[in-house]
Scaffold this motif. Structure first.
Motif, PDB file in Angstrom:
ATOM      1  N   GLY A   1       0.503   6.987 -13.535  1.00  0.00           N
ATOM      2  CA  GLY A   1       0.273   6.836 -12.102  1.00  0.00           C
ATOM      3  C   GLY A   1       0.193   5.382 -11.691  1.00  0.00           C
ATOM      4  O   GLY A   1       0.729   4.975 -10.652  1.00  0.00           O
ATOM      5  N   ILE A   2      -0.472   4.569 -12.517  1.00  0.00           N
ATOM      6  CA  ILE A   2      -0.580   3.132 -12.231  1.00  0.00           C
ATOM      7  C   ILE A   2       0.793   2.480 -12.276  1.00  0.00           C
ATOM      8  O   ILE A   2       1.144   1.667 -11.413  1.00  0.00           O
ATOM      9  CB  ILE A   2      -1.541   2.463 -13.230  1.00  0.00           C
ATOM     10  N   SER A   3       1.614   2.823 -13.284  1.00  0.00           N
ATOM     11  CA  SER A   3       2.953   2.249 -13.412  1.00  0.00           C
ATOM     12  C   SER A   3       3.821   2.604 -12.212  1.00  0.00           C
ATOM     13  O   SER A   3       4.556   1.767 -11.688  1.00  0.00           O
ATOM     14  CB  SER A   3       3.618   2.747 -14.710  1.00  0.00           C
ATOM     15  N   GLN A   4       3.742   3.862 -11.778  1.00  0.00           N
ATOM     16  CA  GLN A   4       4.531   4.278 -10.625  1.00  0.00           C
ATOM     17  C   GLN A   4       4.087   3.559  -9.356  1.00  0.00           C
ATOM     18  O   GLN A   4       4.917   3.196  -8.516  1.00  0.00           O
ATOM     19  CB  GLN A   4       4.411   5.796 -10.452  1.00  0.00           C
ATOM     20  N   LYS A   5       2.792   3.321  -9.212  1.00  0.00           N
ATOM     21  CA  LYS A   5       2.286   2.611  -8.048  1.00  0.00           C
ATOM     22  C   LYS A   5       2.772   1.166  -8.040  1.00  0.00           C
ATOM     23  O   LYS A   5       3.182   0.634  -6.997  1.00  0.00           O
ATOM     24  CB  LYS A   5       0.754   2.653  -8.036  1.00  0.00           C
ATOM     25  N   ILE A   6       2.746   0.514  -9.233  1.00  0.00           N
ATOM     26  CA  ILE A   6       3.229  -0.869  -9.325  1.00  0.00           C
ATOM     27  C   ILE A   6       4.709  -0.944  -8.983  1.00  0.00           C
ATOM     28  O   ILE A   6       5.147  -1.818  -8.235  1.00  0.00           O
ATOM     29  CB  ILE A   6       2.964  -1.420 -10.745  1.00  0.00           C
ATOM     30  N   LEU A   7       5.481   0.001  -9.533  1.00  0.00           N
ATOM     31  CA  LEU A   7       6.912   0.016  -9.252  1.00  0.00           C
ATOM     32  C   LEU A   7       7.170   0.240  -7.772  1.00  0.00           C
ATOM     33  O   LEU A   7       8.036  -0.410  -7.170  1.00  0.00           O
ATOM     34  CB  LEU A   7       7.588   1.117 -10.074  1.00  0.00           C
ATOM     35  N   SER A   8       6.427   1.136  -7.151  1.00  0.00           N
ATOM     36  CA  SER A   8       6.595   1.401  -5.719  1.00  0.00           C
ATOM     37  C   SER A   8       6.288   0.160  -4.892  1.00  0.00           C
ATOM     38  O   SER A   8       6.993  -0.150  -3.920  1.00  0.00           O
ATOM     39  CB  SER A   8       5.685   2.560  -5.292  1.00  0.00           C
TER      40      SER A   8
ATOM     41  N   ILE B   1       6.596  -2.972  -5.901  1.00  0.00           N
ATOM     42  CA  ILE B   1       7.684  -3.945  -6.107  1.00  0.00           C
ATOM     43  C   ILE B   1       8.892  -3.579  -5.258  1.00  0.00           C
ATOM     44  O   ILE B   1       9.493  -4.431  -4.587  1.00  0.00           O
ATOM     45  CB  ILE B   1       8.066  -4.011  -7.603  1.00  0.00           C
ATOM     46  N   VAL B   2       9.267  -2.286  -5.277  1.00  0.00           N
ATOM     47  CA  VAL B   2      10.412  -1.829  -4.489  1.00  0.00           C
ATOM     48  C   VAL B   2      10.178  -2.069  -3.009  1.00  0.00           C
ATOM     49  O   VAL B   2      11.069  -2.524  -2.273  1.00  0.00           O
ATOM     50  CB  VAL B   2      10.687  -0.332  -4.762  1.00  0.00           C
ATOM     51  N   ALA B   3       8.957  -1.777  -2.526  1.00  0.00           N
ATOM     52  CA  ALA B   3       8.629  -1.980  -1.114  1.00  0.00           C
ATOM     53  C   ALA B   3       8.704  -3.456  -0.741  1.00  0.00           C
ATOM     54  O   ALA B   3       9.189  -3.821   0.342  1.00  0.00           O
ATOM     55  CB  ALA B   3       7.241  -1.419  -0.814  1.00  0.00           C
ATOM     56  N   SER B   4       8.240  -4.334  -1.653  1.00  0.00           N
ATOM     57  CA  SER B   4       8.274  -5.775  -1.376  1.00  0.00           C
ATOM     58  C   SER B   4       9.702  -6.285  -1.290  1.00  0.00           C
ATOM     59  O   SER B   4      10.051  -7.061  -0.399  1.00  0.00           O
ATOM     60  CB  SER B   4       7.510  -6.529  -2.472  1.00  0.00           C
ATOM     61  N   VAL B   5      10.546  -5.857  -2.234  1.00  0.00           N
ATOM     62  CA  VAL B   5      11.942  -6.282  -2.219  1.00  0.00           C
ATOM     63  C   VAL B   5      12.645  -5.760  -0.963  1.00  0.00           C
ATOM     64  O   VAL B   5      13.421  -6.464  -0.323  1.00  0.00           O
ATOM     65  CB  VAL B   5      12.670  -5.794  -3.495  1.00  0.00           C
ATOM     66  N   LYS B   6      12.365  -4.498  -0.598  1.00  0.00           N
ATOM     67  CA  LYS B   6      12.976  -3.904   0.592  1.00  0.00           C
ATOM     68  C   LYS B   6      12.563  -4.673   1.834  1.00  0.00           C
ATOM     69  O   LYS B   6      13.373  -4.921   2.746  1.00  0.00           O
ATOM     70  CB  LYS B   6      12.543  -2.446   0.711  1.00  0.00           C
TER      71      LYS B   6
END
Length: 230
Positions: free
Chosen positions: A7-14, A16-21
């Protein structure tokens, strides 16, 4: 991986994706920079892991005109060290400063005169200069008076017309010399005091002899190595 870690990994990835977007939407990052373009080696219209790895290696790994040397006579870790040395990828103070790290001083750890950079540490430093002088006397061959840069030592060996057995001995000596100079420098950095300057030359002869005994068909006897290594 536990459910919590996942869950923590998925939150971090989300995040990062949101920041790049967000950066892309603001126009700060051109869309084409987010697209990875790989050369298709099979011409089948598909993207393969091999192509992705090669493209990433070509764009990120350092390049050099000097060929990579993997010599069976010396241990693997010494081969890797020599490769990093030739590429000037050792963690010296000046290399850290060039990468933006806040370094208190760039002065050589050994002599406190020159800068803590590759060619000074392994060629021009007082200790290195003394060691190379002793190596020339011990081997009784016309080594260059001094190498201008570290690659000169390998250029000099490659251009030699000596038989393979002699080249093998020379390479083991050069590799051992560079290795022990690095160890001495690092010992000074960490203030261990376990490696003494007076022992460097002895350690170089011991290491180079041990490598040849374990890995080379041209291995000499210890008495011969001390008196006439080549």
């Amino acid at each position: 991986m536990t459910s919590v870690q996942k869950g923590i990994s998925q939150k971090i990835l989300s995040n990062i994706v949101a920041s790049v977007k967000s950066l892309q939407d603001s126009g700060d990052i051109p869309e084409e920079t987010l697209q990875l373009k790989f050369k298709n080696s099979r011409n089948d219209g598909n993207c393969h892991v091999l192509d992705a790895r090669k493209s990433l290696d070509d764009s990120h790994l350092p390049t050099s005109s000097y060929r990579t040397r993997w010599t069976k006579v010396i241990p693997l870790k010494i081969n890797i060290f020599i490769w990093r040395l030739i590429m000037d990828r050792l963690p010296s103070r000046i290399n850290f400063a060039l990468k933006g790290f806040d370094i208190n001083t760039n002065i050589c750890l050994i002599c406190s005169v020159g800068g803590d950079l590759r060619d000074h540490t392994f060629i021009f430093c007082r200790v290195a200069n003394t060691i190379w002088r002793r190596i020339r006397i011990w081997t009784a061959i016309p080594w260059p008076d001094s190498f201008i840069i570290t690659e000169d030592a390998f250029d000099w060996m490659d251009s030699s017309n000596d038989p393979l057995s002699k080249k093998t001995h020379i390479y083991s000596i050069v590799a051992a010399t560079l290795w022990w100079l690095l160890r001495f420098r690092n010992d000074m950095l960490h203030e261990n005091g376990t490696i003494k300057e007076r022992d460097l030359f002895v350690n170089i002869r011991l290491s180079s002899f041990a490598w040849l005994q374990a890995r080379s068909k041209f291995a000499p006897t210890w008495t011969t190595w001390l008196c006439n290594p080549l």
